[in-house]
Design a protein around this motif. Structure first.
Motif, PDB file in Angstrom:
ATOM      1  N   PRO A  72      39.786  56.386  51.247  1.00 15.80           N
ATOM      2  CA  PRO A  72      39.675  54.969  51.595  1.00 15.80           C
ATOM      3  C   PRO A  72      38.269  54.392  51.466  1.00 15.80           C
ATOM      4  N   LYS A  73      37.259  55.228  51.211  1.00 15.46           N
ATOM      5  CA  LYS A  73      35.890  54.729  51.065  1.00 15.46           C
ATOM      6  C   LYS A  73      35.580  54.295  49.634  1.00 15.46           C
ATOM      7  N   ILE A  74      36.459  54.656  48.692  1.00 13.83           N
ATOM      8  CA  ILE A  74      36.233  54.309  47.278  1.00 13.83           C
ATOM      9  C   ILE A  74      36.788  52.917  46.996  1.00 13.83           C
ATOM     10  N   ALA A  75      35.942  52.066  46.437  1.00 10.40           N
ATOM     11  CA  ALA A  75      36.351  50.700  46.109  1.00 10.40           C
ATOM     12  C   ALA A  75      36.734  50.550  44.651  1.00 10.40           C
ATOM     13  N   LEU A  76      36.169  51.389  43.792  1.00  9.76           N
ATOM     14  CA  LEU A  76      36.336  51.213  42.343  1.00  9.76           C
ATOM     15  C   LEU A  76      36.485  52.550  41.646  1.00  9.76           C
ATOM     16  N   VAL A  77      37.428  52.617  40.722  1.00  8.39           N
ATOM     17  CA  VAL A  77      37.537  53.731  39.786  1.00  8.39           C
ATOM     18  C   VAL A  77      37.295  53.170  38.386  1.00  8.39           C
ATOM     19  N   GLN A  78      36.229  53.631  37.755  1.00 13.05           N
ATOM     20  CA  GLN A  78      35.849  53.147  36.435  1.00 13.05           C
ATOM     21  C   GLN A  78      36.188  54.179  35.369  1.00 13.05           C
ATOM     22  N   ILE A 125      39.806  49.973  38.136  1.00 10.95           N
ATOM     23  CA  ILE A 125      40.730  49.558  39.185  1.00 10.95           C
ATOM     24  C   ILE A 125      39.939  49.320  40.464  1.00 10.95           C
ATOM     25  N   TRP A 126      40.124  48.150  41.052  1.00 15.06           N
ATOM     26  CA  TRP A 126      39.435  47.781  42.295  1.00 15.06           C
ATOM     27  C   TRP A 126      40.395  47.813  43.474  1.00 15.06           C
ATOM     28  N   ARG A 127      39.875  48.184  44.620  1.00  7.24           N
ATOM     29  CA  ARG A 127      40.599  48.041  45.875  1.00  7.24           C
ATOM     30  C   ARG A 127      40.447  46.580  46.319  1.00  7.24           C
ATOM     31  N   ILE A 128      41.536  45.865  46.482  1.00  8.45           N
ATOM     32  CA  ILE A 128      41.478  44.437  46.799  1.00  8.45           C
ATOM     33  C   ILE A 128      40.754  44.193  48.124  1.00  8.45           C
ATOM     34  N   ALA A 129      40.911  45.094  49.087  1.00 17.66           N
ATOM     35  CA  ALA A 129      40.223  44.935  50.370  1.00 17.66           C
ATOM     36  C   ALA A 129      38.710  44.943  50.186  1.00 17.66           C
ATOM     37  N   ALA A 130      38.214  45.757  49.246  1.00 15.11           N
ATOM     38  CA  ALA A 130      36.775  45.818  48.975  1.00 15.11           C
ATOM     39  C   ALA A 130      36.292  44.530  48.316  1.00 15.11           C
ATOM     40  N   ILE A 131      37.102  43.980  47.419  1.00 15.60           N
ATOM     41  CA  ILE A 131      36.756  42.713  46.773  1.00 15.60           C
ATOM     42  C   ILE A 131      36.626  41.613  47.818  1.00 15.60           C
ATOM     43  N   ASN A 132      37.603  41.546  48.707  1.00 18.50           N
ATOM     44  CA  ASN A 132      37.583  40.507  49.739  1.00 18.50           C
ATOM     45  C   ASN A 132      36.415  40.680  50.711  1.00 18.50           C
ATOM     46  N   GLU A 133      36.140  41.917  51.098  1.00 18.99           N
ATOM     47  CA  GLU A 133      35.051  42.165  52.034  1.00 18.99           C
ATOM     48  C   GLU A 133      33.699  41.814  51.414  1.00 18.99           C
ATOM     49  N   ALA A 134      33.568  41.995  50.098  1.00 21.67           N
ATOM     50  CA  ALA A 134      32.313  41.703  49.413  1.00 21.67           C
ATOM     51  C   ALA A 134      32.137  40.214  49.122  1.00 21.67           C
ATOM     52  N   GLY A 135      33.160  39.423  49.373  1.00 22.86           N
ATOM     53  CA  GLY A 135      33.041  37.981  49.149  1.00 22.86           C
ATOM     54  C   GLY A 135      33.783  37.472  47.939  1.00 22.86           C
ATOM     55  N   GLY A 136      34.546  38.347  47.274  1.00 19.91           N
ATOM     56  CA  GLY A 136      35.343  37.910  46.129  1.00 19.91           C
ATOM     57  C   GLY A 136      34.523  37.709  44.860  1.00 19.91           C
ATOM     58  N   TRP A 137      35.215  37.268  43.815  1.00 15.97           N
ATOM     59  CA  TRP A 137      34.559  37.029  42.527  1.00 15.97           C
ATOM     60  C   TRP A 137      33.726  35.746  42.582  1.00 15.97           C
TER      61      TRP A 137
END
Length: 387
Positions: A72-78, A125-137
């Motif tokens: 759950p700590k990973i936000a992105l798999v590149q 692939i991004w975790r949507i929760a991480a995107i939202n927590e970071a402030g979005g695009w």
């Protein structure tokens, strides 16, 4: 074509949607932001991002999602990019060398050492929760992918690079498209640094060392200084030392270290080892454009947020060439005055060194002149025939 394919799968009961926008507000960042606003996204935990020319394998999600699901700590798999048209011309071979080094060394090391590394904008692939927590695009720069990655990293999220998870893609094969891409890739990070440096300093969720790494290593060294040092040293300072004999550049600085660094760049693409010397000459030419773009980004000048979609042609160029025995070329669009100007400057320096110099740098200068001339007349990359 994509809409028809989505409808075909939907008719089989697969939960698939086809969405488009009717405007270009925010460009790619705007499209990504708009995509996450749909109701069905609320039921999703992850979002996979691919540019139009990327072709993931059928098992891409099966191989990538478990890393996100069980950590759950990973936000992105590149994933790693592979290029279907790398043999199309010498320009694509040069790009393959640079990008393979980026993935083999920079991304691999950043992931293995748990240091920060940037999202490549596609094939991940991004975790949507991480995107939202970071402030979005955000569309404040042309590197929305790097912007989100930096903000997510400052929130404490981790990223993972999978070198064996590969996605096929296409390289820009015309010099015009390549220049626009390099402008965006050089100007965007510099502009983002200008807008985020205070935010990075003020954040309290990561260690001081992490902030120093992002500011110094990722931004200042790799995204800003590297372009300027390459251009000013090889194309300005070293040539001018020929005219001022009292100034002498040590051999280790002018030859040994550049040769070692150049050789290391063959790690990712050993099959192109024989092209290394021309690669560094070409990179010196491109450092002119990257330096200019970097300065524009730092100053937040007029072109800092210029977005031009990188043209990818697929098989269209081959089809055109087969139909046109004679290529009609508009030479007026292919002449680049700045490169021709530097070719003239270095030619003068080379002649002066040949007659009065003592280090035999003229061998390098004349070869660099040829490269500037080739680029200056637009004789690089694939030529697109006109109807």
């Amino acid at each position: 074509m994509i809409e028809n394919e989505c409808q075909r799968w939907a008719s089989k009961g697969v939960n698939i949607w086809y969405q488009i926008r009717d405007n270009r507000v925010g460009y790619k960042a705007g499209a990504l932001k708009d995509g996450l606003t749909h109701d069905y996204v609320k039921e999703c935990k992850y979002v996979a991002i691919f540019d139009a020319d990327f072709r993931p394998e059928p098992d891409f999600l099966q191989r990538a999602i478990p890393f996100l699901e069980f950590n759950p700590k990973i936000a992105l798999v590149q994933a790693r990019w592979r290029f279907v048209n790398s043999n199309e011309c010498l320009l694509t071979r040069m790009q393959e060398m640079s990008l393979d080094y980026h993935f083999t060394v920079e991304q691999e090391v950043g992931s293995a050492t748990h240091a920060f590394f940037g999202f490549n904008g596609t094939g991940g692939i991004w975790r949507i929760a991480a995107i939202n927590e970071a402030g979005g695009w955000k569309d404040r720069t042309t590197v929305e992918d790097m912007d989100l990655a930096v903000r997510a990293s400052l929130q404490g999220w981790k990223f993972l690079y999978l070198g064996d998870l590969q996605v096929k893609s296409e390289l820009p094969s015309t010099f015009k498209a390549f220049r626009y891409q390099q402008h965006r890739w050089s100007c965007g990070p510099a502009n983002l640094f200008r807008k985020m440096v205070l935010e990075i300093i003020r954040t309290k969720k990561v260690t001081v060392w992490k902030k120093l790494y992002v500011i110094y290593s990722f931004f200042l060294v790799r995204k800003i200084t590297a372009h300027m040092v390459t251009f000013f040293f090889f194309c300005v300072v070293l040539p001018l030392t020929i005219l001022v004999p009292e100034v002498e550049v040590p051999t280790w600085g002018s030859i040994y270290i550049p040769c070692i660094i150049t050789t290391l760049n063959s790690v990712g693409t050993p099959r192109s080892f024989h092209l290394l010397f021309y690669w560094i000459l070409f990179e010196n030419v491109m450092s002119l454009h990257r330096t200019k773009a970097t300065i524009i980004g730092l100053l937040d000048a007029k072109r800092s947020n210029e977005w031009v979609v990188t043209a990818k042609f697929g098989d269209s160029i081959k089809n055109k060439k087969s139909k046109h025995k004679t290529l009609k070329i508009n030479f007026g669009d292919r002449i680049h005055v700045t490169e021709l100007g530097f070719a003239g400057f270095l030619f003068f320096i080379g002649c002066y060194d040949f007659m009065y110099g003592k280090h035999r740098y003229f061998i390098y200068f004349f070869l660099q002149v040829i490269t500037f001339l080739i680029v200056g007349v637009g004789y690089v990359g694939t030529v697109v025939p006109r109807s």
